[in-house]
Design an enzyme around this catalytic site. Structure first.
Site, PDB file in Angstrom:
ATOM      1  N   ILE A  16       0.834  -1.211   0.000  1.00  0.00           N
ATOM      2  CA  ILE A  16       0.000   0.000   0.000  1.00  0.00           C
ATOM      3  C   ILE A  16       0.867   1.259   0.000  1.00  0.00           C
ATOM      4  CG2 ILE A  16      -1.657   1.344   1.355  1.00  0.00           C
ATOM      5  CD1 ILE A  16      -2.881  -1.267   2.321  1.00  0.00           C
ATOM      6  N   ASP A  35      11.776   2.890   4.958  1.00  0.00           N
ATOM      7  CA  ASP A  35      11.400   1.476   5.133  1.00  0.00           C
ATOM      8  C   ASP A  35      12.590   0.709   5.688  1.00  0.00           C
ATOM      9  OD1 ASP A  35       8.925  -0.306   3.559  1.00  0.00           O
ATOM     10  OD2 ASP A  35      10.627  -1.393   4.422  1.00  0.00           O
ATOM     11  N   ASP A  61      14.114   1.952  10.451  1.00  0.00           N
ATOM     12  CA  ASP A  61      13.254   1.119  11.289  1.00  0.00           C
ATOM     13  C   ASP A  61      12.426   2.084  12.134  1.00  0.00           C
ATOM     14  OD1 ASP A  61      12.079  -0.434  13.251  1.00  0.00           O
ATOM     15  OD2 ASP A  61      13.840  -1.702  13.559  1.00  0.00           O
ATOM     16  N   ASN A  88       2.558   4.426   7.611  1.00  0.00           N
ATOM     17  CA  ASN A  88       1.945   3.273   6.951  1.00  0.00           C
ATOM     18  C   ASN A  88       2.632   1.948   7.293  1.00  0.00           C
ATOM     19  OD1 ASN A  88       0.601   1.888   4.400  1.00  0.00           O
ATOM     20  ND2 ASN A  88       2.801   1.627   4.162  1.00  0.00           N
ATOM     21  N   TYR A 152      -3.035  -7.102  16.402  1.00  0.00           N
ATOM     22  CA  TYR A 152      -3.226  -6.255  15.220  1.00  0.00           C
ATOM     23  C   TYR A 152      -4.441  -5.344  15.410  1.00  0.00           C
ATOM     24  CZ  TYR A 152      -3.633  -4.975  10.260  1.00  0.00           C
ATOM     25  OH  TYR A 152      -3.715  -4.279   9.067  1.00  0.00           O
ATOM     26  N   THR A 187      -2.019  -6.956  -1.472  1.00  0.00           N
ATOM     27  CA  THR A 187      -0.613  -6.639  -1.155  1.00  0.00           C
ATOM     28  C   THR A 187       0.108  -7.897  -0.668  1.00  0.00           C
ATOM     29  OG1 THR A 187      -1.007  -6.244   1.186  1.00  0.00           O
ATOM     30  CG2 THR A 187      -1.267  -4.342  -0.277  1.00  0.00           C
ATOM     31  N   LEU A 189       1.331  -8.312   2.243  1.00  0.00           N
ATOM     32  CA  LEU A 189       0.883  -8.601   3.607  1.00  0.00           C
ATOM     33  C   LEU A 189      -0.373  -9.478   3.594  1.00  0.00           C
ATOM     34  CD1 LEU A 189       0.845  -6.241   6.639  1.00  0.00           C
ATOM     35  CD2 LEU A 189      -1.322  -7.262   5.994  1.00  0.00           C
TER      36      LEU A 189
HETATM   37  N1  NAD Z   1      -3.158  -5.106   2.867  1.00  0.00           N
HETATM   38  C1  NAD Z   1      -4.320  -4.863   3.447  1.00  0.00           C
HETATM   39  O1  NAD Z   1      -5.335  -5.478   3.116  1.00  0.00           O
HETATM   40  C2  NAD Z   1      -4.424  -3.818   4.499  1.00  0.00           C
HETATM   41  C3  NAD Z   1      -5.695  -3.437   4.901  1.00  0.00           C
HETATM   42  C4  NAD Z   1      -5.826  -2.444   5.846  1.00  0.00           C
HETATM   43  C5  NAD Z   1      -4.703  -1.836   6.375  1.00  0.00           C
HETATM   44  N2  NAD Z   1      -3.468  -2.233   5.970  1.00  0.00           N
HETATM   45  C6  NAD Z   1      -2.321  -1.538   6.546  1.00  0.00           C
HETATM   46  O2  NAD Z   1      -1.597  -0.898   5.512  1.00  0.00           O
HETATM   47  C7  NAD Z   1      -0.221  -0.818   5.855  1.00  0.00           C
HETATM   48  C8  NAD Z   1       0.622  -1.422   4.754  1.00  0.00           C
HETATM   49  O3  NAD Z   1       0.239  -2.778   4.585  1.00  0.00           O
HETATM   50  P1  NAD Z   1       0.668  -3.621   3.319  1.00  0.00           P
HETATM   51  O4  NAD Z   1      -0.418  -4.582   3.091  1.00  0.00           O
HETATM   52  O5  NAD Z   1       1.120  -2.745   2.234  1.00  0.00           O
HETATM   53  O6  NAD Z   1       1.912  -4.419   3.964  1.00  0.00           O
HETATM   54  P2  NAD Z   1       3.256  -4.960   3.299  1.00  0.00           P
HETATM   55  O7  NAD Z   1       3.762  -6.031   4.190  1.00  0.00           O
HETATM   56  O8  NAD Z   1       3.028  -5.255   1.872  1.00  0.00           O
HETATM   57  O9  NAD Z   1       4.207  -3.682   3.427  1.00  0.00           O
HETATM   58  C9  NAD Z   1       4.555  -3.199   4.700  1.00  0.00           C
HETATM   59  C10 NAD Z   1       5.844  -2.395   4.579  1.00  0.00           C
HETATM   60  O10 NAD Z   1       6.194  -1.941   5.905  1.00  0.00           O
HETATM   61  C11 NAD Z   1       7.589  -2.143   6.071  1.00  0.00           C
HETATM   62  N3  NAD Z   1       7.926  -2.264   7.482  1.00  0.00           N
HETATM   63  C12 NAD Z   1       7.617  -3.276   8.343  1.00  0.00           C
HETATM   64  N4  NAD Z   1       8.167  -3.048   9.542  1.00  0.00           N
HETATM   65  C13 NAD Z   1       8.821  -1.861   9.447  1.00  0.00           C
HETATM   66  C14 NAD Z   1       9.580  -1.097  10.356  1.00  0.00           C
HETATM   67  N5  NAD Z   1       9.813  -1.510  11.617  1.00  0.00           N
HETATM   68  N6  NAD Z   1      10.098   0.084   9.950  1.00  0.00           N
HETATM   69  C15 NAD Z   1       9.893   0.510   8.668  1.00  0.00           C
HETATM   70  N7  NAD Z   1       9.194  -0.184   7.755  1.00  0.00           N
HETATM   71  C16 NAD Z   1       8.665  -1.361   8.144  1.00  0.00           C
HETATM   72  C17 NAD Z   1       7.885  -3.436   5.306  1.00  0.00           C
HETATM   73  O11 NAD Z   1       9.271  -3.574   5.025  1.00  0.00           O
HETATM   74  C18 NAD Z   1       7.010  -3.252   4.072  1.00  0.00           C
HETATM   75  O12 NAD Z   1       7.707  -2.579   3.045  1.00  0.00           O
HETATM   76  C19 NAD Z   1      -0.075  -1.549   7.198  1.00  0.00           C
HETATM   77  O13 NAD Z   1      -0.102  -0.591   8.247  1.00  0.00           O
HETATM   78  C20 NAD Z   1      -1.306  -2.432   7.237  1.00  0.00           C
HETATM   79  O14 NAD Z   1      -1.687  -2.746   8.546  1.00  0.00           O
HETATM   80  C21 NAD Z   1      -3.295  -3.213   5.040  1.00  0.00           C
END
Ligand code: NAD
Length: 252
Positions: A16, A35, A61, A88, A152, A187, A189
């Protein structure tokens, strides 16, 4: 729409965050990808640059205050100012209260909640200078809960409440604070989550079926909502938790 705006996207190396970065860059924003993933981050940066956008990757981080401070400083050194922080970065560990370990709880809350606080704190002086805004990535889970998601759900509900608290505190300083609550989004995740379920295919079919629109969101659809909240078109909007969920929370 976002010309001359500088946006930090935490967790922007993929998923995202990367989708939001591309949408906002396409509307004129300069992007700072923050990231922890040093392997993927440089690719995100070069993808954005290849598309003709201004972008830097700063390995960060978000659970480490020193790395977050450094990231904000590098953003200012490169672009001169910061207009928007998109918090994010996040992770999901599927577990009930029976099987969630204390270690998992601490790790997840550190990334998903404390990380947002640390980034907001570090970016705030620069956001005040520009009357900027913070956008926190929550989730539909923060509004309606989710099974097997004890930590979560706590983190995502915490983000909604923290957004409202910060919005109240920062309005006098001219900084808007909002959060976005996506339903399911395609995504890495989400792919990992499907794999963690007892029957991944059945889980996927179920998740698609509970969305009134019969599908889950694209990252670009979330990016459009984020871009609006980051823009001057949203100048009187603060403290909202905006669902971007194809109606899933109406009948989840
Ligand atoms: N995918 C979904 O359906 C969904 C739905 C609602 C909310 N979200 C939220 O959207 C956000 C992004 O989710 P996504 O699906 O893109 O996840 P993803 O796993 O595809 O990407 C997450 C990113 O966060 C980075 N990350 C993790 N820990 C970190 C840290 N300590 N410091 C810096 N970066 C870090 C990872 O390296 C990765 O690039 C999250 O907060 C998630 O909870 C996702």
């Amino acid at each position: 729409m976002l010309s001359d705006k500088v946006v930090i996207v935490t967790g922007g190396a993929k998923g995202i965050g990367l989708g939001c970065a591309h949408v906002m860059a396409g509307k004129g924003a300069s992007i700072v990808i923050a990231d922890v993933d040093r392997g993927t981050g440089p690719h995100a940066q070069s993808d954005l640059r290849r598309a003709g956008h201004q972008a830097i990757f700063v390995p960060t981080d978000v659970t480490r205050a020193d790395e977050v401070e450094n990231m904000v400083q590098q953003a200012v050194n490169r672009f001169g100012h910061i207009d928007c922080l998109l918090n994010n970065a996040g992770t999901h560990i599927s577990a009930t209260v029976f099987d969630q370990t204390e270690e998992e709880w601490n790790r997840l809350l550190d990334i998903n909640l404390k990380g947002y606080f640390l980034c907001a704190k570090a970016a705030l002086p620069h956001l005040v200078d520009r009357c900027g805004s913070i956008i926190n990535m929550s989730s539909m889970v923060g509004l309606v809960g989710q099974s097997r998601a004890t930590a979560y759900a706590a983190s995502k509900g915490g983000i909604v409440a923290m957004t409202k608290a910060m919005a109240l505190d920062l309005a006098p300083a001219g900084v808007r604070v909002n959060c976005v609550c996506p339903g399911w989004v395609q995504t890495p995740l989400v792919e990992d989550w499907f794999k963690q379920q007892p029957d991944p295919d059945q889980a996927r079919e179920y998740i698609y079926s509970v969305h009134p629109m019969g599908r889950i969101a694209t990252v670009e659809e979330v990016g459009e909502a984020v871009a609006f909240l980051a823009s001057d078109a949203a100048s009187f909007i603060t403290g909202v938790a905006l669902p971007v969920d194809g109606g899933v929370t109406l009948g989840y």
